[in-house]
Design a protein around this motif. Sequence first.
Motif, PDB file in Angstrom:
ATOM      1  N   PRO A 480       0.832  -1.211   0.000  1.00  0.00           N
ATOM      2  CA  PRO A 480       0.000   0.000   0.000  1.00  0.00           C
ATOM      3  C   PRO A 480       0.863   1.256   0.000  1.00  0.00           C
ATOM      4  N   PHE A 482       1.156   4.971   1.386  1.00  0.00           N
ATOM      5  CA  PHE A 482       0.648   5.835   2.448  1.00  0.00           C
ATOM      6  C   PHE A 482       1.032   7.284   2.178  1.00  0.00           C
ATOM      7  N   ASP A 508      -1.717   4.875  10.109  1.00  0.00           N
ATOM      8  CA  ASP A 508      -0.722   3.900  10.560  1.00  0.00           C
ATOM      9  C   ASP A 508       0.422   4.621  11.258  1.00  0.00           C
ATOM     10  N   MET A 534      -7.293  -2.573   1.825  1.00  0.00           N
ATOM     11  CA  MET A 534      -6.622  -1.326   2.189  1.00  0.00           C
ATOM     12  C   MET A 534      -6.757  -0.279   1.097  1.00  0.00           C
ATOM     13  N   LEU A 539      -5.166   6.167   3.002  1.00  0.00           N
ATOM     14  CA  LEU A 539      -4.072   5.625   3.801  1.00  0.00           C
ATOM     15  C   LEU A 539      -3.118   6.737   4.233  1.00  0.00           C
ATOM     16  N   ARG A 541       0.168   7.725   7.005  1.00  0.00           N
ATOM     17  CA  ARG A 541       1.208   7.150   7.872  1.00  0.00           C
ATOM     18  C   ARG A 541       1.864   8.263   8.676  1.00  0.00           C
TER      19      ARG A 541
END
Length: 597
Positions: A480, A482, A508, A534, A539, A541
């Motif tokens: 994935p 991010f 995350d 996901m 997404l 991070r």
Amino acid sequence: MPHSLLRLLSPLWRLLALLGLLGLSTAALAVNQADLLPPEKAFAVSVERQPDHLLLQLKVADNYYVYRDRLSFSTEPAGLLGSPALPPGQTKQDAFFGQQVIYHGQQLIKLPLHPGAPASFKLNVKLQGCSTAGVCYPPYTHHLDINAYGSASNGSSSWLADATPGKPAGSGGNLAAKGWLATLGSFLLAGIGMAFTACMYPLLPIVSSLIAGEGQHITRQRGFWLSLTYVQGLALTYTVIGIIAGLTGSLLTVWLQQPAVILSASVLMVVFALSMFDLYTIQLPSALQSRLANASNRLSGGKLATVFAMGALSALIIGPCVAPPLALALGYIGSTGDAVLGGAALYAMALGLGLPLILIGTFGGHVLPRAGGWMKAVKSAFGVLMLALAIWMATPFLPAMLVLLLWAVLCVGCAVFLKAFETLPGNAHISHKLGKGLGLLLFLVGAAQLAGALAGETDPRYPLKWLAGNKAQASISQQPVFAPVSSTAELDSKLAEARASGKPLLLDFYADWCVSCKEMESETFPDAAVSPLMQRFVLLRADVTANLPQHQALLKRFGLFGPPGIILFDPAGQEKGRVIGFTPAAEFARQLQNMLQ
């Protein structure tokens, strides 16, 4: 009971079957954030000033550890300390960061003071550690106010000093504060649990010989008193060890953690195991045996004094085997500083350890089959499991390739002795067929370990991971992507964008020094069941590697002590779930699927 049925139900097959599971691992599950200790409790320190040095005690809570190389000391004003005398610690082989040295339990560290050090100053102890549940903490600093003499007070601690602390884990509580009954009951249960490990195997022939030596007319009452006396010798020996632990604090625990001690214990376990194959017999010198026999004949209690002595000596026989759990027990006892509690706790643990021996001594002579060929098979099974235990104990201190080779030798050797490669007659008994089948299975496990060693693998749980090399390369495209976020303001902006687009959001928390973060990246995120799910999230991070103030603010906002931590938001921007610690792909996919429904 027919002899053929005894052979079929012989413990040999059930015990050796466990070896077939050695290449398998149990999946770790995510942990509850509320079960994590705040860093000041997980990695507590205290210090006492001596005329020419500081004696610092590092108290690492159960199920936590500290990296030795990330432990540093400084003073205000600067330059008051010499080179610290760090304990050796325990070696940990990490798949991502290589060989690391870590500290468990309590450690004593001597910090030399330069001549002319002022009467009062500040000591800064910077450290970093992790929970065995898979959560790593950012670097953390204790600030200790040092006075002229005596114990130092803990001035303050930096990191999330004003964060709302999580609830302490149950292991971190003071067991003794809950009462003697809870303490002794816990140690008794721990002893019963240890009784069902390979640690007890060397004691079974001894107890059997005690009962057999009484002849065929032994009563259950006599068997009970003999076995109880034997267990008392065992228990009182550990009681003395518990009293010493209470008096000496962490010193005994530190000694038990030394690599030389654990490796010596592994070698001793191999010596005991080989004796189970009748390569040689371990016994007291004949002259000493004669003296003990003559002395016991003169005692009014018959064999009871000798049996008690045998129990005390047996504590030394199983001592190396129970060293890992015993070290944890001694670490707790040492932290209490209570010699009476320490002796009583170890006595309760030894009673639990000996409870099955008492049952065997009381009823075994009447319900167990008499001596025969089956005993040799049981001894061999015990020997195999003791060899497996020796490898397991020595694993942290051996090269990874050697560990895989040792497992390969053990499994292939078992296959040979189970006649896996011999032709069976057409009328072979079913027990022989089962034995050959088990032997072939162990051969395959051993061959996998050997192939893994030659391919450069480091984890005996996944010896054939190298076969997935092409698949691993292909999975890179499934990783994935991010978007970075480094502050609460950026996060609020991203949440607003996600609400506008009507998509759920996944945040995350990651750091380069977080082992479980690396595991999530390599094992969970690229999984075929996880990656498509996901992609349906926004997404983000938060890389908190540098542990800057804005990173601390992000962690504080969600009450996190450190990564890995994954926060799940619904399309309305409301938090709907979180995943703390390493989570296997199947469990992580299930949680994502629940969010998307």
